[in-house]
Design an enzyme around this catalytic site. Structure first.
Site, PDB file in Angstrom:
ATOM      1  N   LEU A   1      40.819  32.669 -96.303  1.00  0.00           N
ATOM      2  CA  LEU A   1      41.644  33.848 -96.599  1.00  0.00           C
ATOM      3  C   LEU A   1      40.786  35.108 -96.631  1.00  0.00           C
ATOM      4  CD1 LEU A   1      41.222  35.083 -99.728  1.00  0.00           C
ATOM      5  CD2 LEU A   1      42.420  33.000-100.314  1.00  0.00           C
TER       6      LEU A   1
ATOM      7  N   CYS B   1      31.630  38.143 -99.197  1.00  0.00           N
ATOM      8  CA  CYS B   1      31.348  36.967 -98.357  1.00  0.00           C
ATOM      9  C   CYS B   1      30.391  37.193 -97.188  1.00  0.00           C
ATOM     10  CB  CYS B   1      32.652  36.408 -97.823  1.00  0.00           C
ATOM     11  SG  CYS B   1      33.704  35.770 -99.125  1.00  0.00           S
TER      12      CYS B   1
ATOM     13  N   LYS C   1      26.577  37.580 -97.954  1.00  0.00           N
ATOM     14  CA  LYS C   1      26.118  36.367 -98.646  1.00  0.00           C
ATOM     15  C   LYS C   1      26.070  35.174 -97.687  1.00  0.00           C
ATOM     16  CE  LYS C   1      29.410  34.250-101.250  1.00  0.00           C
ATOM     17  NZ  LYS C   1      29.665  32.892-100.767  1.00  0.00           N
TER      18      LYS C   1
HETATM   19  N1  LIG Z   1      36.758  36.129-102.243  1.00  0.00           N
HETATM   20  C1  LIG Z   1      37.139  35.669-101.074  1.00  0.00           C
HETATM   21  O1  LIG Z   1      37.872  36.327-100.352  1.00  0.00           O
HETATM   22  C2  LIG Z   1      36.681  34.314-100.594  1.00  0.00           C
HETATM   23  C3  LIG Z   1      37.290  33.773 -99.452  1.00  0.00           C
HETATM   24  C4  LIG Z   1      36.869  32.514 -99.008  1.00  0.00           C
HETATM   25  C5  LIG Z   1      35.894  31.828 -99.691  1.00  0.00           C
HETATM   26  N2  LIG Z   1      35.331  32.367-100.805  1.00  0.00           N
HETATM   27  C6  LIG Z   1      34.343  31.559-101.541  1.00  0.00           C
HETATM   28  O2  LIG Z   1      35.050  30.974-102.652  1.00  0.00           O
HETATM   29  C7  LIG Z   1      34.192  30.893-103.795  1.00  0.00           C
HETATM   30  C8  LIG Z   1      34.823  31.633-104.956  1.00  0.00           C
HETATM   31  O3  LIG Z   1      34.911  32.988-104.631  1.00  0.00           O
HETATM   32  P1  LIG Z   1      35.738  34.023-105.527  1.00  0.00           P
HETATM   33  O4  LIG Z   1      35.732  35.304-104.786  1.00  0.00           O
HETATM   34  O5  LIG Z   1      37.029  33.396-105.920  1.00  0.00           O
HETATM   35  O6  LIG Z   1      34.794  34.109-106.818  1.00  0.00           O
HETATM   36  P2  LIG Z   1      35.146  34.774-108.237  1.00  0.00           P
HETATM   37  O7  LIG Z   1      33.873  35.249-108.794  1.00  0.00           O
HETATM   38  O8  LIG Z   1      36.282  35.710-108.072  1.00  0.00           O
HETATM   39  O9  LIG Z   1      35.682  33.549-109.103  1.00  0.00           O
HETATM   40  C9  LIG Z   1      34.890  32.473-109.484  1.00  0.00           C
HETATM   41  C10 LIG Z   1      35.326  32.030-110.876  1.00  0.00           C
HETATM   42  O10 LIG Z   1      34.635  30.816-111.204  1.00  0.00           O
HETATM   43  C11 LIG Z   1      34.406  30.819-112.609  1.00  0.00           C
HETATM   44  N3  LIG Z   1      33.358  29.853-112.928  1.00  0.00           N
HETATM   45  C12 LIG Z   1      32.049  29.876-112.571  1.00  0.00           C
HETATM   46  N4  LIG Z   1      31.424  28.784-113.046  1.00  0.00           N
HETATM   47  C13 LIG Z   1      32.335  28.067-113.728  1.00  0.00           C
HETATM   48  C14 LIG Z   1      32.273  26.847-114.445  1.00  0.00           C
HETATM   49  N5  LIG Z   1      31.135  26.144-114.514  1.00  0.00           N
HETATM   50  N6  LIG Z   1      33.398  26.394-115.049  1.00  0.00           N
HETATM   51  C15 LIG Z   1      34.554  27.096-114.978  1.00  0.00           C
HETATM   52  N7  LIG Z   1      34.678  28.265-114.302  1.00  0.00           N
HETATM   53  C16 LIG Z   1      33.579  28.737-113.678  1.00  0.00           C
HETATM   54  C17 LIG Z   1      34.031  32.254-112.904  1.00  0.00           C
HETATM   55  O11 LIG Z   1      34.217  32.547-114.276  1.00  0.00           O
HETATM   56  C18 LIG Z   1      34.984  33.027-111.981  1.00  0.00           C
HETATM   57  O12 LIG Z   1      36.167  33.403-112.652  1.00  0.00           O
HETATM   58  C19 LIG Z   1      32.850  31.444-103.340  1.00  0.00           C
HETATM   59  O13 LIG Z   1      32.046  30.375-102.924  1.00  0.00           O
HETATM   60  C20 LIG Z   1      33.209  32.325-102.160  1.00  0.00           C
HETATM   61  O14 LIG Z   1      32.147  32.447-101.241  1.00  0.00           O
HETATM   62  C21 LIG Z   1      35.714  33.588-101.275  1.00  0.00           C
HETATM   63  O1  LIG Z   2      37.017  45.207 -87.444  1.00  0.00           O
HETATM   64  C1  LIG Z   2      36.614  45.186 -88.615  1.00  0.00           C
HETATM   65  C2  LIG Z   2      37.035  44.210 -89.562  1.00  0.00           C
HETATM   66  C3  LIG Z   2      36.522  44.258 -90.842  1.00  0.00           C
HETATM   67  N1  LIG Z   2      35.625  45.218 -91.205  1.00  0.00           N
HETATM   68  C4  LIG Z   2      35.055  45.216 -92.566  1.00  0.00           C
HETATM   69  O2  LIG Z   2      34.527  43.928 -92.830  1.00  0.00           O
HETATM   70  C5  LIG Z   2      34.609  43.634 -94.214  1.00  0.00           C
HETATM   71  C6  LIG Z   2      35.256  42.281 -94.445  1.00  0.00           C
HETATM   72  O3  LIG Z   2      36.614  42.357 -94.086  1.00  0.00           O
HETATM   73  P1  LIG Z   2      37.563  41.072 -94.017  1.00  0.00           P
HETATM   74  O4  LIG Z   2      36.898  40.027 -93.227  1.00  0.00           O
HETATM   75  O5  LIG Z   2      38.881  41.525 -93.548  1.00  0.00           O
HETATM   76  O6  LIG Z   2      37.695  40.685 -95.571  1.00  0.00           O
HETATM   77  P2  LIG Z   2      37.074  39.516 -96.466  1.00  0.00           P
HETATM   78  O7  LIG Z   2      37.988  39.351 -97.619  1.00  0.00           O
HETATM   79  O8  LIG Z   2      35.643  39.777 -96.718  1.00  0.00           O
HETATM   80  O9  LIG Z   2      37.236  38.181 -95.569  1.00  0.00           O
HETATM   81  C7  LIG Z   2      36.147  37.581 -94.884  1.00  0.00           C
HETATM   82  O10 LIG Z   2      35.400  36.766 -95.766  1.00  0.00           O
HETATM   83  C8  LIG Z   2      36.195  35.739 -96.407  1.00  0.00           C
HETATM   84  C9  LIG Z   2      35.283  35.058 -97.408  1.00  0.00           C
HETATM   85  O11 LIG Z   2      34.513  34.058 -96.862  1.00  0.00           O
HETATM   86  C10 LIG Z   2      36.730  34.808 -95.339  1.00  0.00           C
HETATM   87  O12 LIG Z   2      37.495  33.762 -95.946  1.00  0.00           O
HETATM   88  C11 LIG Z   2      37.586  35.591 -94.357  1.00  0.00           C
HETATM   89  O13 LIG Z   2      38.057  34.727 -93.318  1.00  0.00           O
HETATM   90  C12 LIG Z   2      36.744  36.714 -93.771  1.00  0.00           C
HETATM   91  O14 LIG Z   2      37.547  37.534 -92.920  1.00  0.00           O
HETATM   92  C13 LIG Z   2      35.378  44.795 -94.848  1.00  0.00           C
HETATM   93  O15 LIG Z   2      34.477  45.708 -95.426  1.00  0.00           O
HETATM   94  C14 LIG Z   2      36.085  45.428 -93.663  1.00  0.00           C
HETATM   95  O16 LIG Z   2      36.362  46.788 -93.854  1.00  0.00           O
HETATM   96  C15 LIG Z   2      35.193  46.166 -90.276  1.00  0.00           C
HETATM   97  O17 LIG Z   2      34.372  47.020 -90.587  1.00  0.00           O
HETATM   98  N2  LIG Z   2      35.709  46.123 -89.015  1.00  0.00           N
END
Ligand SMILES: NC(=O)c1ccc[n+]([C@@H]2O[C@H](COP(=O)([O-])OP(=O)(O)OC[C@H]3O[C@@H](n4cnc5c(N)ncnc54)[C@H](O)[C@@H]3O)[C@@H](O)[C@H]2O)c1
Ligand SMILES: O=c1ccn([C@@H]2O[C@H](COP(=O)(O)OP(=O)(O)O[C@H]3O[C@H](CO)[C@@H](O)[C@H](O)[C@H]3O)[C@@H](O)[C@H]2O)c(=O)[nH]1
Length: 481
Positions: free
Chosen positions: A170, A283, A286
């Site tokens: 997402l 993301c 990282k």
């Molecule tokens: N944010 C995104 O859009 C996104 C999308 C895809 C994948 N991911 C991945 O998903 C994972 C989570 O990302 P996020 O953005 O939801 O993180 P986040 O920081 O928003 O949430 C993580 C939560 O885990 C909790 N936590 C940590 N250790 C814990 C423990 N031992 N027991 C209970 N709770 C605990 C924290 O308190 C926090 O609320 C990461 O690995 C990230 O890379 C994030």
């Molecule tokens: O053409 C583009 C598209 C995106 N961005 C920038 O790129 C960053 C990331 O954007 P986006 O990928 O839309 O948002 P994220 O929520 O970071 O989602 C990425 O990171 C997530 C965490 O891993 C993945 O799950 C998603 O598939 C992946 O799109 C933002 O600063 C955007 O403004 C640009 O500059 N140009």
């Protein structure tokens, strides 16, 4: 015939109530009314917010789904032991931030939260559990989780564990749409009988709303690696187009025209080719760094260097944009008021993690600019904390003010800098804004959302990423930078 170790899943628990855990579980509860979903977190305040009228994250469409399912088959709790004991299937959805200490500092993901959850599961599990790695992790992380869980199995014959990889794709701002209609769901698992059973159970959950052909099953390591590679490819496209934006500025080619022309090739595709002030978010940086670190660890320096280039271009783009602002404001921004439009890392989210705004503002603060920020969704305290982390609390107090409306932010400013592509910035009354600014008034569009021609007609000097600085030539006889 082999016994079914894992029964039909009726209780799902997610450890980690963040940007992934909250929305993902809300969607599962919404689409699977027969499944009870409990989201737990060690942060009690966050759980209280998930149980309140104001959810801890802003995501379009999230409130409706949570408010409808909460108390029915969606629960938020801080009683982690109880939830684990009762669960059939447990998602690990905790944060995996870049490690800021010790070995792998600044590169490797910090896996301490994932390990801690694995140990908690080992401690409180009382029967068979499917453990699903949803956090983004390096390849082979499932092996470490499995090793901890197998140790618990040795002391209790009732325990059975299978670890699956099910990365989340997402994007913030469109999370609910992405979850409701994903391009694909990826599930990695072992090819043993028990492994296949566990995979089938997770497939069964997603099948409630995702067409079967979009649910991909692979081995565990392919699934883990695919998540890092997907983000690396996406980030690479942005760095690629951003690198070309500099060529456009130097030649008179227009980046949006180039992106359009190139993206029309179906082999290339038109998505993720929007030049910007650099990608942000929790993301991309990282996960690309995690891939670089993995390649270094595998003694593949050429591969590591290739992907490191994606990060280097992103850092350079942020710096380049800040330098451009300084150069075009007559090489000094000291004590000049500059309005910053947008602080979130993209529109439709209040998330600021790794936002390019933080980096551009830091560069401007180093030149003693006075920054007046407006963002529709980011809290003032969040901005102050983020900026203090890269400068100092004193500098933030001295140089930064936070406004609750864009007109106030721009009043008396020498320039406006657009750092997040919020839709509302497009429709502002720029005549009124121009009247109340210092003159000459400039606009730096780091997101290519504004109509440069219309702004120039109002009297603004305009500068946009990937657009030749013809005004700089015309007005001042310089090439800009
Ligand atoms: N944010 C995104 O859009 C996104 C999308 C895809 C994948 N991911 C991945 O998903 C994972 C989570 O990302 P996020 O953005 O939801 O993180 P986040 O920081 O928003 O949430 C993580 C939560 O885990 C909790 N936590 C940590 N250790 C814990 C423990 N031992 N027991 C209970 N709770 C605990 C924290 O308190 C926090 O609320 C990461 O690995 C990230 O890379 C994030
Ligand atoms: O053409 C583009 C598209 C995106 N961005 C920038 O790129 C960053 C990331 O954007 P986006 O990928 O839309 O948002 P994220 O929520 O970071 O989602 C990425 O990171 C997530 C965490 O891993 C993945 O799950 C998603 O598939 C992946 O799109 C933002 O600063 C955007 O403004 C640009 O500059 N140009």
């Amino acid at each position: 015939m082999t016994d079914q170790v894992f029964g039909k899943v009726s209780k799902v628990v997610c450890v980690g109530a963040g940007y992934v855990g909250g929305p993902t579980c809300a969607m599962i509860a919404h689409k699977c009314p027969h499944v009870t979903v409990t989201v737990v977190d060690m942060n009690k305040d966050k759980i209280a917010e998930w149980n309140s009228d104001k959810l801890p994250i802003y995501e379009p469409g999230l409130d409706e789904i949570v408010f409808a399912a909460r108390g029915r088959n969606l629960f938020f709790s801080s009683d982690i032991p109880k939830a684990i004991a009762e669960a059939d299937l447990i998602f690990i959805s905790v944060n995996t931030p870049t490690k800021m200490y010790g070995r792998g500092k600044g590169m490797a993901p910090d896996l301490k939260y994932v390990e801690s959850v694995s140990r908690t599961i080992a401690q409180y599990a009382v029967g068979p559990k499917i453990v699903v790695e949803k956090s983004t992790v390096p390849v082979k992380a499932a092996e470490s989780i499995g090793c901890i869980l197998r140790e618990a199995q040795k002391n209790n014959a009732n325990l059975k564990f299978q670890v699956l990889s099910n990365p989340e794709f997402l994007a913030e701002g469109t999370a609910m749409k992405d979850l409701a209609n994903p391009d694909r769901v990826l599930i990695g698992g072992e090819s043993s009988t028990e492994g296949l059973q566990a995979v089938a159970e997770l497939v069964r959950i997603y099948e409630n709303w995702v067409p079967r052909e979009r649910i991909i099953t692979t081995n565990t390591w392919s699934s883990e690696l695919s998540k890092l590679v997907a983000n690396a490819f996406l980030a690479q496209r942005i760095s690629s187009i951003n690198s070309i934006s500099a060529v456009c500025e130097a030649t008179g080619a227009e980046i949006s025209e180039v992106a359009h022309a190139v993206g029309f090739d179906t082999r290339i595709g038109n998505k993720f080719l929007k030049a910007s002030v650099g990608f942000g978010g929790s993301c991309f940086q990282k996960d690309v760094l995690s891939l670089v670190y993995l390649c270094e660890s595998l003694n593949l320096p050429q591969v590591a260097e290739y992907w490191q280039g994606v990060i280097n271009v992103n850092n350079w783009q942020r710096r380049r944009f800040a330098d451009k602002i300084i150069a075009e404001l007559f090489n000094t921004v000291t004590d000049k008021k500059i309005a910053i439009f947008g602080f979130a890392f993209k529109k439709n989210t209040g998330d600021t993690r790794e936002s390019s705004a933080i980096h551009v503002m830091k560069h401007l603060m180093e030149e003693h600019a006075k920054l007046s920020v407006y963002d529709p969704k980011v809290q003032k305290s969040q901005m102050i904390n983020d900026l203090a982390a890269v400068t100092s609390a004193d500098d933030v107090t001295r140089l930064v003010t936070v406004e609750t409306d864009p007109y106030a932010a721009a009043r008396g400013a020498h320039a406006i800098v657009v750092l997040t592509e919020w839709d509302e910035f497009v429709d502002l009354d720029y005549n009124k804004i121009h009247d109340n600014m210092q003159h000459p008034a400039a606009i730096f569009d780091g997101r290519l959302i504004l109509d440069q021609k219309a702004l120039r007609e109002i009297g603004f000097r305009t500068f946009a990423i990937g657009t030749a600085p013809d005004q700089a030539y015309n007005l001042f006889g310089t090439a800009g930078y």
